[in-house]
Design a protein around this motif. Structure first.
Motif, PDB file in Angstrom:
ATOM      1  N   VAL A 101       0.848  -1.202   0.000  1.00  0.00           N
ATOM      2  CA  VAL A 101       0.000   0.000   0.000  1.00  0.00           C
ATOM      3  C   VAL A 101       0.880   1.247   0.000  1.00  0.00           C
ATOM      4  N   PHE A 102       0.567   2.164  -0.935  1.00  0.00           N
ATOM      5  CA  PHE A 102       1.382   3.357  -1.144  1.00  0.00           C
ATOM      6  C   PHE A 102       0.676   4.624  -0.664  1.00  0.00           C
ATOM      7  N   LYS A 103      -0.596   4.757  -1.012  1.00  0.00           N
ATOM      8  CA  LYS A 103      -1.399   5.899  -0.577  1.00  0.00           C
ATOM      9  C   LYS A 103      -2.773   5.400  -0.142  1.00  0.00           C
ATOM     10  N   VAL A 104      -3.342   6.057   0.874  1.00  0.00           N
ATOM     11  CA  VAL A 104      -4.617   5.609   1.423  1.00  0.00           C
ATOM     12  C   VAL A 104      -5.622   6.743   1.439  1.00  0.00           C
ATOM     13  N   GLY A 105      -6.809   6.499   0.845  1.00  0.00           N
ATOM     14  CA  GLY A 105      -7.929   7.418   0.950  1.00  0.00           C
ATOM     15  C   GLY A 105      -8.961   6.827   1.883  1.00  0.00           C
ATOM     16  N   LYS A 106     -10.090   7.498   2.022  1.00  0.00           N
ATOM     17  CA  LYS A 106     -11.120   6.998   2.936  1.00  0.00           C
ATOM     18  C   LYS A 106     -11.736   5.697   2.458  1.00  0.00           C
ATOM     19  N   HIS A 107     -11.954   5.572   1.129  1.00  0.00           N
ATOM     20  CA  HIS A 107     -12.636   4.396   0.593  1.00  0.00           C
ATOM     21  C   HIS A 107     -11.795   3.605  -0.399  1.00  0.00           C
ATOM     22  N   PHE A 108     -10.661   4.130  -0.838  1.00  0.00           N
ATOM     23  CA  PHE A 108      -9.824   3.470  -1.821  1.00  0.00           C
ATOM     24  C   PHE A 108      -8.363   3.596  -1.402  1.00  0.00           C
ATOM     25  N   SER A 109      -7.515   2.689  -1.931  1.00  0.00           N
ATOM     26  CA  SER A 109      -6.085   2.755  -1.654  1.00  0.00           C
ATOM     27  C   SER A 109      -5.302   2.487  -2.928  1.00  0.00           C
ATOM     28  N   LEU A 110      -4.160   3.164  -3.044  1.00  0.00           N
ATOM     29  CA  LEU A 110      -3.252   2.955  -4.171  1.00  0.00           C
ATOM     30  C   LEU A 110      -2.132   2.033  -3.716  1.00  0.00           C
ATOM     31  N   VAL A 111      -1.895   0.983  -4.502  1.00  0.00           N
ATOM     32  CA  VAL A 111      -0.904  -0.032  -4.137  1.00  0.00           C
ATOM     33  C   VAL A 111       0.241  -0.011  -5.146  1.00  0.00           C
ATOM     34  N   LYS A 112       1.451   0.003  -4.638  1.00  0.00           N
ATOM     35  CA  LYS A 112       2.645  -0.087  -5.473  1.00  0.00           C
ATOM     36  C   LYS A 112       2.883  -1.557  -5.787  1.00  0.00           C
ATOM     37  N   SER A 113       2.819  -1.893  -7.067  1.00  0.00           N
ATOM     38  CA  SER A 113       2.922  -3.278  -7.498  1.00  0.00           C
ATOM     39  C   SER A 113       4.333  -3.829  -7.300  1.00  0.00           C
ATOM     40  N   VAL A 114       4.434  -5.163  -7.236  1.00  0.00           N
ATOM     41  CA  VAL A 114       5.741  -5.820  -7.262  1.00  0.00           C
ATOM     42  C   VAL A 114       6.488  -5.444  -8.534  1.00  0.00           C
ATOM     43  N   LEU A 115       5.746  -5.099  -9.576  1.00  0.00           N
ATOM     44  CA  LEU A 115       6.354  -4.665 -10.838  1.00  0.00           C
ATOM     45  C   LEU A 115       6.719  -3.184 -10.763  1.00  0.00           C
ATOM     46  N   THR A 116       7.511  -2.835  -9.775  1.00  0.00           N
ATOM     47  CA  THR A 116       7.993  -1.484  -9.560  1.00  0.00           C
ATOM     48  C   THR A 116       9.450  -1.584  -9.161  1.00  0.00           C
ATOM     49  N   GLN A 117      10.306  -0.774  -9.765  1.00  0.00           N
ATOM     50  CA  GLN A 117      11.735  -0.956  -9.597  1.00  0.00           C
ATOM     51  C   GLN A 117      12.261  -0.659  -8.197  1.00  0.00           C
ATOM     52  N   ASP A 118      11.558   0.154  -7.431  1.00  0.00           N
ATOM     53  CA  ASP A 118      12.084   0.489  -6.105  1.00  0.00           C
ATOM     54  C   ASP A 118      11.515  -0.390  -4.996  1.00  0.00           C
ATOM     55  N   ILE A 119      10.832  -1.473  -5.343  1.00  0.00           N
ATOM     56  CA  ILE A 119      10.384  -2.428  -4.328  1.00  0.00           C
ATOM     57  C   ILE A 119      11.414  -3.551  -4.218  1.00  0.00           C
ATOM     58  N   ASN A 120      11.909  -3.777  -3.016  1.00  0.00           N
ATOM     59  CA  ASN A 120      12.838  -4.865  -2.731  1.00  0.00           C
ATOM     60  C   ASN A 120      12.233  -5.727  -1.627  1.00  0.00           C
ATOM     61  N   LEU A 121      11.980  -6.989  -1.918  1.00  0.00           N
ATOM     62  CA  LEU A 121      11.339  -7.883  -0.952  1.00  0.00           C
ATOM     63  C   LEU A 121      12.344  -8.908  -0.423  1.00  0.00           C
ATOM     64  N   ASP A 122      12.339  -9.097   0.891  1.00  0.00           N
ATOM     65  CA  ASP A 122      13.165 -10.134   1.499  1.00  0.00           C
ATOM     66  C   ASP A 122      12.544 -11.497   1.209  1.00  0.00           C
ATOM     67  N   VAL A 123      13.337 -12.399   0.641  1.00  0.00           N
ATOM     68  CA  VAL A 123      12.818 -13.717   0.279  1.00  0.00           C
ATOM     69  C   VAL A 123      13.768 -14.805   0.753  1.00  0.00           C
ATOM     70  N   ILE A 124      13.279 -16.038   0.700  1.00  0.00           N
ATOM     71  CA  ILE A 124      14.077 -17.201   1.060  1.00  0.00           C
ATOM     72  C   ILE A 124      13.900 -18.266  -0.010  1.00  0.00           C
ATOM     73  N   LEU A 125      14.990 -18.948  -0.358  1.00  0.00           N
ATOM     74  CA  LEU A 125      14.939 -20.013  -1.356  1.00  0.00           C
ATOM     75  C   LEU A 125      14.550 -21.307  -0.664  1.00  0.00           C
ATOM     76  N   GLY A 126      13.427 -21.885  -1.070  1.00  0.00           N
ATOM     77  CA  GLY A 126      12.938 -23.075  -0.410  1.00  0.00           C
ATOM     78  C   GLY A 126      12.456 -22.751   0.993  1.00  0.00           C
ATOM     79  N   LYS A 127      12.242 -23.764   1.782  1.00  0.00           N
ATOM     80  CA  LYS A 127      11.725 -23.566   3.130  1.00  0.00           C
ATOM     81  C   LYS A 127      12.808 -23.141   4.107  1.00  0.00           C
TER      82      LYS A 127
END
Length: 205
Positions: A101-127
């Motif tokens: 979630v990037f911006k929040v209004g009263k009834h709607f919210s704007l979400v920054k997609s994973v398809l965005t260059q400045d999003i970095n997610l911590d992940v793990i390979l396998g379990k």
């Protein structure tokens, strides 16, 4: 605390009662996949995951506008501040992680997609494999790049990639995709790992 998106095309905020109930029931069913216990409180599903010893909440929502053809992509969901949404909440779909979630209004919210260059997610390979950082290179909406994994570690094609949960944005253990290729980064003892996203982001448009 993540937000669960059932998915869909376009819809007005004042939804018919049957559609609201259907989305809520689908959100409940999703919980059974990776947790041992859940309870419903109003429109929020509280989850106690005993496998990873974590607790979080799901708020059902629906995508009403999205894009995947740009360098940085966003989408809009039909819930906002009045439904308990806050900036930097994680957003998932039935098949995996989709954004923050990037911006929040009263009834709607704007979400920054994973398809965005400045999003970095911590992940793990396998379990229980090594940890890395998931990024998007701005080209193929089906492909993500994982970096930060030592080339000393044997990386196998087909290995699943999961959220690490270290940032607190997403619960640990949500499947993101699987490895389709690897190559060594030039002058670095690290792998460049390509993964196939589990969620078909291209279909959001």
């Amino acid at each position: 605390f993540p937000v669960t998106i059932e998915g869909g095309l376009t819809d007005h905020f004042y939804l018919e009662e049957n559609n609201r109930k259907l989305r809520f029931e689908n959100a409940q069913l999703r919980k059974r996949i990776f947790c041992n216990f859940y309870k419903v409180e109003q429109k929020t599903i509280q989850v106690k995951d005993t496998t990873y010893e974590q607790a979080y909440s799901f708020i059902p929502a629906k995508i009403i506008h999205a894009s995947s053809a740009r360098r940085n992509n966003y989408f809009t969901i039909n819930i906002g501040e009045l439904q308990g949404i806050k900036k930097n909440m994680g957003v998932i779909a039935p098949n995996g992680v989709v954004g923050i979630v990037f911006k929040v209004g009263k009834h709607f919210s704007l979400v920054k997609s994973v398809l965005t260059q400045d999003i970095n997610l911590d992940v793990i390979l396998g379990k229980d494999g090594p940890q890395g950082i998931l990024k998007w290179d701005g080209f193929n909406p089906r492909i993500g790049i994982v970096t930060g994994v030592s080339s000393d570690f044997p990386v196998k094609k087909g290995t699943s990639i999961y959220t690490l949960g270290a940032s607190g944005i997403f619960p640990k253990g949500i499947k993101i995709g699987k490895i389709i290729s690897k190559s060594r980064l030039e002058d670095q003892a690290l792998w460049k790992i390509e993964i196939l996203f589990r969620t078909p982001y291209r279909d959001w448009e």
